[in-house]
Design an enzyme around this catalytic site. Structure first.
Site: not given
Length: 518
Positions: A25, A17, A22-23, A133
């Site tokens: 998805v 996606l 942070m990473g 955040d």
């Protein structure tokens, strides 16, 4: 760069996606075929005991957040050397992409957004969690209202060595105390709420853009720029952006003032927001051939109440037959039904495929699960019941469809129902909105099983983590001409029940369906 995985923990990966600092998805499916979002975190190796302990502690805290206007955390885990967090999948663009492509929001849409995000913060803070955040890209605009995601993730990804030395957050929406390296509190989220509302209503962050040091300097020292923001919302946004955290309202006070009532609960606020919410268009207003088809689907999503009224009045009518009992169906007031029966011979193969459709504003594509309809030369497939009938789609076209009950299978105390709809039209699309029957949820929570011979209440699909364990879809989902869409739902059914009547809402009841398995 490692290739995208096929599976993470028990979750089957469908497609990526997006990814950020942070990473990564992924859209995935859980064991019950429900769509979920799986975020794989970049930092914190699973072999690091301190990270593992902090990860589980912070992630479990995030799981306690109520689902009001949030994408709730469903699961957390470790798979080899990676940590992952599973949340409810929200089908919709993020606020940043919508403002970039459509421009600032106005009027009731902006007010519903403000109330929805405030509702999410109230639920997050009630669970003892701070988002840390909040920003436009962490707010997804679903068909039933805004949904806040990634609460608490920033703290999970901080390392023990840098937690006190590095500020967390996005500079344009950080509070002055965050910029000065002070601890995060619920008041920092309220400041971010003010920044997000200024951006949504004026089309720009209140402290501008540019190099990070310059933005942070303006956050700490300058007054926010709020010209262009709706005058009714401006005073509350200005108060939320106060440099002194003690002078900012709490998330609950934001909610009370936005709804004009004292002690507005997140549950009530969520219903109010969903009722007032108009989903944003999913693509820029550029006239082209494909836009005409998308406008029909968007119109259906934006006029859900009107569609519900039509359903109640019997305008959208499904008239199934009842194959197991040899009883002819009752004719509807305006629809003629042609019924054909097939003789089962061989098991139905699983031909499910995910086909991308129209692009989202962020460049990704919306997945639609369609399967090819069986060709006339293919052998008959084994089904428990099937019917040929007609329905009316959102554009008013009469669409021929075939309904098939594929299986009703027991595993322990749970029974899984699988069925499908085939669009037999050569050119008209079938809108899944017709299955909603006036509800605001786009899933199969309303269908039911009734033990054969019983006159009691139907058994509805079970819920896990507050969500129906059944097929779900977006307000824009559709079945293309010649394609098949498969559905499933899981029920808790007593062990002594061997047959059940299946109530498929607008598709009617299918009596005496046997339950297989043990």
């Amino acid at each position: 760069m490692h290739p995208d995985p096929h599976q993470i923990g028990p979750y089957q990966i469908v497609r990526k996606l997006g990814e950020g600092g942070m990473g990564v998805v992924y859209l995935a499916q859980d064991r019950d075929f429900r769509p979920v979002a799986v975020k794989v975190l970049r930092s914190g190796p699973a072999a690091d005991d301190r990270f593992r302990k902090r990860f589980h502690r912070e992630a479990e805290a995030a799981r306690q957040v109520a689902r009001f206007c949030t994408a709730p955390v469903l699961d957390v885990g470790m798979d080899g050397g990676i940590a992952y967090i599973v949340t409810e999948y929200v089908d919709g663009p993020d606020l940043a992409s919508v403002i970039e492509t459509r421009g600032p929001m106005r009027g009731s849409s902006l007010e519903a957004l403000a109330a929805g995000v405030a509702t999410a913060l109230a639920a997050i803070h009630q669970a003892g969690v701070v988002h840390r955040d909040l920003k436009p890209s962490n707010i997804l605009l679903s068909a039933v209202g805004p949904r806040v995601i990634d609460f608490g993730i920033a703290r999970i990804t901080e390392s023990d060595a840098t937690r006190s030395a590095v500020i967390s957050g996005t500079p344009a929406y950080m509070a002055p105390e965050q910029a000065n390296g002070l601890p995060d509190t619920p008041a920092t989220d309220v400041f971010a709420w003010g920044g997000v509302m200024a951006y949504a209503g004026a089309g720009r962050p209140p402290f501008g853009t540019g190099p990070i040091p310059q933005v942070l300097y303006r956050v700490v020292h300058d007054a926010p720029r709020l010209d262009g923001l709706d005058k009714r919302l401006r005073p509350l946004v200005a108060q939320a952006l106060d440099k002194d955290p003690s002078r900012r309202p709490t998330a609950q006070q934001l909610l009370d003032r936005l709804l004009g009532r004292e002690s507005a609960t997140p549950a009530i606020a969520t219903r109010v927001v969903s009722g007032a919410w108009t989903p944003p268009p999913t693509s820029p207003a550029v006239p082209d051939a494909a836009a005409g088809n998308r406008r029909v689907a968007t119109m259906a999503a934006a006029t859900g109440i009107a569609v519900a009224a039509l359903l109640a009045a019997g305008v959208l009518i499904w008239q199934p037959w009842q194959p197991p009992s040899n009883t002819r169906p009752q004719a509807g007031p305006t629809t003629t039904v042609t019924v054909t029966a097939t003789t089962p011979t061989s098991p139905e193969p699983d031909r499910t495929a995910t086909t991308p459709t129209s692009p989202e504003p962020d460049g990704t594509t919306r997945a639609r699960t369609d399967t090819p309809a069986p060709s006339s030369s293919a052998p008959d497939v084994k089904v428990l019941a099937d019917a040929d009938t007609f329905t009316t789609n959102a554009s008013g076209a009469s669409v021929p469809v075939s309904v098939r009950i594929a299986s009703l299978t027991r595993r322990g105390g749970e029974v899984t129902l699988q069925w499908s709809i085939t669009n037999d039209s050569a050119e008209d699309r079938l809108d899944l909105l017709v299955l909603m029957k006036g509800t605001s949820e786009m899933d199969l929570a309303g269908i039911g099983l009734i033990p054969a011979g019983s006159s009691g209440e139907p058994i509805h699909p079970i819920e896990r983590s507050g969500a129906c364990v059944c097929s779900q879809w977006s307000s824009l989902a559709e079945v293309s001409p010649g394609k098949t869409h498969k559905f499933h739902a899981i029920f808790e059914v007593p062990a002594n029940v061997q047959k059940a009547d299946i109530d498929l809402m607008l598709l009617g009841k299918f009596p005496g369906i046997p339950i297989s398995g043990g």
